[in-house]
Write a protein that holds these residues in place. Structure first.
Motif, PDB file in Angstrom:
ATOM      1  N   ALA A   1       0.844  -1.188   0.000  1.00  0.00           N
ATOM      2  CA  ALA A   1       0.000   0.000   0.000  1.00  0.00           C
ATOM      3  C   ALA A   1       0.877   1.233   0.000  1.00  0.00           C
ATOM      4  CB  ALA A   1      -0.900  -0.006   1.241  1.00  0.00           C
ATOM      5  N   GLN A   2       0.297   2.351  -0.364  1.00  0.00           N
ATOM      6  CA  GLN A   2       1.005   3.625  -0.268  1.00  0.00           C
ATOM      7  C   GLN A   2       0.673   4.257   1.078  1.00  0.00           C
ATOM      8  OE1 GLN A   2      -0.114   4.799  -4.718  1.00  0.00           O
ATOM      9  NE2 GLN A   2       1.240   6.308  -3.786  1.00  0.00           N
ATOM     10  N   LEU A   3       1.671   4.331   1.932  1.00  0.00           N
ATOM     11  CA  LEU A   3       1.527   5.034   3.200  1.00  0.00           C
ATOM     12  C   LEU A   3       2.070   6.438   2.971  1.00  0.00           C
ATOM     13  CD1 LEU A   3       0.754   4.984   6.193  1.00  0.00           C
ATOM     14  CD2 LEU A   3       3.035   4.067   6.694  1.00  0.00           C
ATOM     15  N   VAL A   4       1.196   7.438   3.033  1.00  0.00           N
ATOM     16  CA  VAL A   4       1.562   8.793   2.601  1.00  0.00           C
ATOM     17  C   VAL A   4       1.205   9.820   3.668  1.00  0.00           C
ATOM     18  CG1 VAL A   4       1.307   8.238   0.149  1.00  0.00           C
ATOM     19  CG2 VAL A   4      -0.656   9.123   1.427  1.00  0.00           C
ATOM     20  N   THR A   5       1.937  10.927   3.633  1.00  0.00           N
ATOM     21  CA  THR A   5       1.639  12.071   4.501  1.00  0.00           C
ATOM     22  C   THR A   5       0.792  13.060   3.715  1.00  0.00           C
ATOM     23  OG1 THR A   5       3.732  11.779   5.673  1.00  0.00           O
ATOM     24  CG2 THR A   5       2.613  13.906   5.919  1.00  0.00           C
ATOM     25  N   LEU A   6      -0.364  13.403   4.257  1.00  0.00           N
ATOM     26  CA  LEU A   6      -1.270  14.346   3.602  1.00  0.00           C
ATOM     27  C   LEU A   6      -0.851  15.781   3.919  1.00  0.00           C
ATOM     28  CD1 LEU A   6      -4.634  12.509   4.358  1.00  0.00           C
ATOM     29  CD2 LEU A   6      -3.194  12.336   2.318  1.00  0.00           C
ATOM     30  N   PRO A   7      -1.357  16.754   3.165  1.00  0.00           N
ATOM     31  CA  PRO A   7      -0.974  18.149   3.411  1.00  0.00           C
ATOM     32  C   PRO A   7      -1.216  18.625   4.835  1.00  0.00           C
ATOM     33  CG  PRO A   7      -2.026  17.965   1.275  1.00  0.00           C
ATOM     34  CD  PRO A   7      -2.165  16.620   1.929  1.00  0.00           C
ATOM     35  N   ASP A   8      -2.195  18.030   5.538  1.00  0.00           N
ATOM     36  CA  ASP A   8      -2.453  18.466   6.919  1.00  0.00           C
ATOM     37  C   ASP A   8      -1.553  17.773   7.935  1.00  0.00           C
ATOM     38  OD1 ASP A   8      -3.467  15.894   7.093  1.00  0.00           O
ATOM     39  OD2 ASP A   8      -5.525  16.492   7.555  1.00  0.00           O
ATOM     40  N   GLY A   9      -0.616  16.936   7.439  1.00  0.00           N
ATOM     41  CA  GLY A   9       0.327  16.275   8.326  1.00  0.00           C
ATOM     42  C   GLY A   9      -0.097  14.901   8.806  1.00  0.00           C
ATOM     43  N   THR A  10      -1.351  14.510   8.577  1.00  0.00           N
ATOM     44  CA  THR A  10      -1.797  13.179   8.965  1.00  0.00           C
ATOM     45  C   THR A  10      -1.390  12.159   7.904  1.00  0.00           C
ATOM     46  OG1 THR A  10      -3.966  13.442   7.897  1.00  0.00           O
ATOM     47  CG2 THR A  10      -3.757  14.130  10.213  1.00  0.00           C
ATOM     48  N   MET A  11      -1.490  10.885   8.258  1.00  0.00           N
ATOM     49  CA  MET A  11      -1.092   9.824   7.329  1.00  0.00           C
ATOM     50  C   MET A  11      -2.298   9.036   6.855  1.00  0.00           C
ATOM     51  SD  MET A  11       2.558   8.268   8.499  1.00  0.00           S
ATOM     52  CE  MET A  11       3.886   9.359   9.048  1.00  0.00           C
ATOM     53  N   ALA A  12      -2.237   8.660   5.564  1.00  0.00           N
ATOM     54  CA  ALA A  12      -3.279   7.831   4.955  1.00  0.00           C
ATOM     55  C   ALA A  12      -2.630   6.600   4.347  1.00  0.00           C
ATOM     56  CB  ALA A  12      -4.040   8.619   3.892  1.00  0.00           C
ATOM     57  N   LEU A  13      -3.380   5.519   4.319  1.00  0.00           N
ATOM     58  CA  LEU A  13      -2.933   4.266   3.710  1.00  0.00           C
ATOM     59  C   LEU A  13      -3.808   3.993   2.493  1.00  0.00           C
ATOM     60  CD1 LEU A  13      -0.872   1.919   4.325  1.00  0.00           C
ATOM     61  CD2 LEU A  13      -2.839   0.666   5.252  1.00  0.00           C
ATOM     62  N   ILE A  14      -3.179   3.928   1.323  1.00  0.00           N
ATOM     63  CA  ILE A  14      -3.894   3.664   0.077  1.00  0.00           C
ATOM     64  C   ILE A  14      -3.736   2.189  -0.244  1.00  0.00           C
ATOM     65  CG2 ILE A  14      -4.089   4.268  -2.364  1.00  0.00           C
ATOM     66  CD1 ILE A  14      -2.662   6.952  -1.587  1.00  0.00           C
ATOM     67  N   VAL A  15      -4.812   1.439  -0.095  1.00  0.00           N
ATOM     68  CA  VAL A  15      -4.777  -0.017  -0.216  1.00  0.00           C
ATOM     69  C   VAL A  15      -5.533  -0.468  -1.452  1.00  0.00           C
ATOM     70  CG1 VAL A  15      -4.621  -0.322   2.293  1.00  0.00           C
ATOM     71  CG2 VAL A  15      -6.873  -0.360   1.172  1.00  0.00           C
ATOM     72  N   PRO A  16      -5.232  -1.673  -1.968  1.00  0.00           N
ATOM     73  CA  PRO A  16      -6.046  -2.218  -3.052  1.00  0.00           C
ATOM     74  C   PRO A  16      -7.416  -2.625  -2.534  1.00  0.00           C
ATOM     75  CG  PRO A  16      -4.455  -3.847  -2.333  1.00  0.00           C
ATOM     76  CD  PRO A  16      -4.140  -2.581  -1.575  1.00  0.00           C
ATOM     77  N   SER A  17      -8.405  -2.624  -3.409  1.00  0.00           N
ATOM     78  CA  SER A  17      -9.767  -2.976  -2.992  1.00  0.00           C
ATOM     79  C   SER A  17      -9.854  -4.386  -2.449  1.00  0.00           C
ATOM     80  CB  SER A  17     -10.743  -2.790  -4.160  1.00  0.00           C
ATOM     81  OG  SER A  17     -10.324  -3.533  -5.297  1.00  0.00           O
ATOM     82  N   GLU A  18      -8.864  -5.229  -2.784  1.00  0.00           N
ATOM     83  CA  GLU A  18      -8.854  -6.599  -2.263  1.00  0.00           C
ATOM     84  C   GLU A  18      -8.774  -6.633  -0.743  1.00  0.00           C
ATOM     85  OE1 GLU A  18      -7.856  -7.060  -6.540  1.00  0.00           O
ATOM     86  OE2 GLU A  18      -7.426  -5.591  -4.958  1.00  0.00           O
ATOM     87  N   VAL A  19      -8.238  -5.588  -0.127  1.00  0.00           N
ATOM     88  CA  VAL A  19      -8.174  -5.560   1.336  1.00  0.00           C
ATOM     89  C   VAL A  19      -9.585  -5.555   1.924  1.00  0.00           C
ATOM     90  CG1 VAL A  19      -7.480  -4.150   3.321  1.00  0.00           C
ATOM     91  CG2 VAL A  19      -5.892  -4.495   1.426  1.00  0.00           C
ATOM     92  N   ARG A  20     -10.499  -4.825   1.291  1.00  0.00           N
ATOM     93  CA  ARG A  20     -11.892  -4.816   1.765  1.00  0.00           C
ATOM     94  C   ARG A  20     -12.517  -6.202   1.720  1.00  0.00           C
ATOM     95  NH1 ARG A  20     -14.960  -0.129   2.116  1.00  0.00           N
ATOM     96  NH2 ARG A  20     -14.010   1.810   1.341  1.00  0.00           N
ATOM     97  N   ALA A  21     -12.070  -7.012   0.751  1.00  0.00           N
ATOM     98  CA  ALA A  21     -12.646  -8.345   0.570  1.00  0.00           C
ATOM     99  C   ALA A  21     -11.975  -9.403   1.439  1.00  0.00           C
ATOM    100  CB  ALA A  21     -12.550  -8.744  -0.906  1.00  0.00           C
TER     101      ALA A  21
END
Length: 416
Positions: A287-307
């Motif tokens: 996944a892409q673990l990224v820092t957002l402009p507000d300083g918090t972190m988001a994890l961009i995962v494939p939809s397969e994680v939901r499944a």
């Protein structure tokens, strides 16, 4: 301008097909012989890039390589028409779309000469990827021609180097000096360990990295199908997100990391919550673990994680708590996933001033619209595996790539 992280995503090429060329990559071998959908695959990749832009991230691109690779076949004293079937498949591979394997990147704050260094991966373990590096080198030399960068040729074989997929950088902030973690393998049971320690050490020396750690991936992870470290771990700034069974000696690694970067936050997923098999099937960590402009972190995962109930349940609990990952975004990259690569595989992270990058390799919404129009018009809709020798298909693949390079004013790469 301050240094920022730029994600350079590989555009899925028009020859995208399922030849099952990668032992140890369970998804790729499971789908061998299936019909691929290059147009849908490329458009899914563009949708991921649009989502990154919407999050406020800086986005770049890397271009498809010339396919079939006639120069590689000529080196084997054959041409596409006469090549054996396995050589045809290897020459047509679109695996360069997984830009995480393009190179290893050491940002300027980490290096002795305060330049950003990039060493192209040799990808020598797998024949279908071993011929990618010349085209990758040509692109990187063009994109990063500014004196702020130093671009290096690959580590020589037989020392296998698979690039940023086995490299993590940890720091308090992207623009500050960090700890570079080079992950290598030794024993993968029935599967090859693709990243050699000697290659990692050579890259670190070449880059002049001033704070490097060399960490062994666990044999169990490789044997379970984690052919690269980024299938079981990902890092961003001060946060390491990893599976409990990712590393051979996790306690020693964590202790060393904490000593070098006291601000580190280690988010470890226990095996009794998410098994290795579930982690690899879902690509939770790819996944892409990224820092957002507000300083918090988001994890961009494939939809397969939901499944995957175990993975999705763990993520929801983490986000609901007080952990460092505050947001999860799911993206559809199923065509890439079916060939064994998730969101992290599709991108190469470069910490730099965007003003020093050739602007033809950076994108905004309008530039992505232009790319999408070419893909919709030129990319094959489907490639049945038994069609990869069709001369009409090969001509379309070559025309499609040329049309994209022309639209982006990058025709100089046509023969690269």
């Amino acid at each position: 301008m301050p240094l920022v992280e730029i994600n350079f995503d590989g555009i899925v090429g028009p020859s995208h097909n399922y030849a099952g060329l990668s032992p140890g990559n369970l998804a790729a071998t499971r789908n061998a012989g299936a019909t691929s959908h290059p147009r849908a695959a490329a458009l899914q990749g563009l949708a991921k890039m649009r989502a990154n832009l919407a999050l406020g991230l800086t986005q770049g691109i890397l271009l498809p390589h010339p396919r079939p690779d006639h120069r590689w076949l000529a080196g084997l004293a054959t041409d596409y028409a006469d090549a054996a079937p396995h050589l045809k498949a290897q020459a047509l591979s679109a695996s360069a779309m997984w830009a995480a394997n393009a190179a290893t990147v050491s940002p300027a704050p980490d290096t002795a000469d305060e330049r950003c260094h990039l060493t192209v991966a040799n990808l020598g373990t797998m024949p279908h990827r071993s011929h990618e590096w010349p085209a990758t080198l040509a692109q990187l030399e063009l994109a990063f021609a500014d004196p702020a960068f130093a671009v290096h040729a690959p580590v020589p074989p037989p020392f296998g180097d698979e690039g940023a997929a086995n490299h993590m950088r940890m720091t308090r902030a992207h623009g500050e000096p960090g700890v570079e973690v080079f992950v290598y393998g030794e024993d993968g049971g029935p599967f090859p360990a693709r990243q050699h320690r000697e290659a990692s050490e050579a890259v670190a020396r070449c880059h002049g990295v001033t704070n490097a750690l060399f960490v062994r991936q666990s044999d169990a992870a490789i044997a379970a199908g984690a052919f690269h470290n980024d299938v079981v771990a990902v890092a961003n700034e001060r946060v390491l997100f990893a599976h409990e069974q990712a590393f051979a000696d996790r306690d020693a690694f964590y202790a060393d990391l904490r000593a070098r970067l006291p601000a580190v936050e280690i988010v470890e997923v226990p095996a009794n919550a998410v098994s290795l098999s579930d982690a690899i099937a879902s690509y939770l960590f790819n996944a892409q673990l990224v820092t957002l402009p507000d300083g918090t972190m988001a994890l961009i995962v494939p939809s397969e994680v939901r499944a995957t109930p175990s993975a999705w349940s763990w993520l929801r609990q983490h986000v609901a708590g007080n952990g460092p990952i505050r947001r999860v975004e799911a993206v559809d990259v199923r065509e890439s996933m079916a060939n064994g690569g998730g969101p992290a595989c599709l991108r190469l992270r470069v910490v730099a001033d965007p003003a020093t990058v050739d602007p033809r390799f950076l994108v905004d919404a309008a530039r992505l619209d232009r790319i999408a129009a070419v893909i919709a018009a030129e990319w094959p809709e489907a490639i049945p595996f038994d069609a990869i020798g069709d001369p009409a298909l090969l001509a379309r693949i070559e025309h499609a790539r040329a049309a994209l390079l022309e639209s982006l004013d990058l025709v100089g790469l046509l023969d690269s």
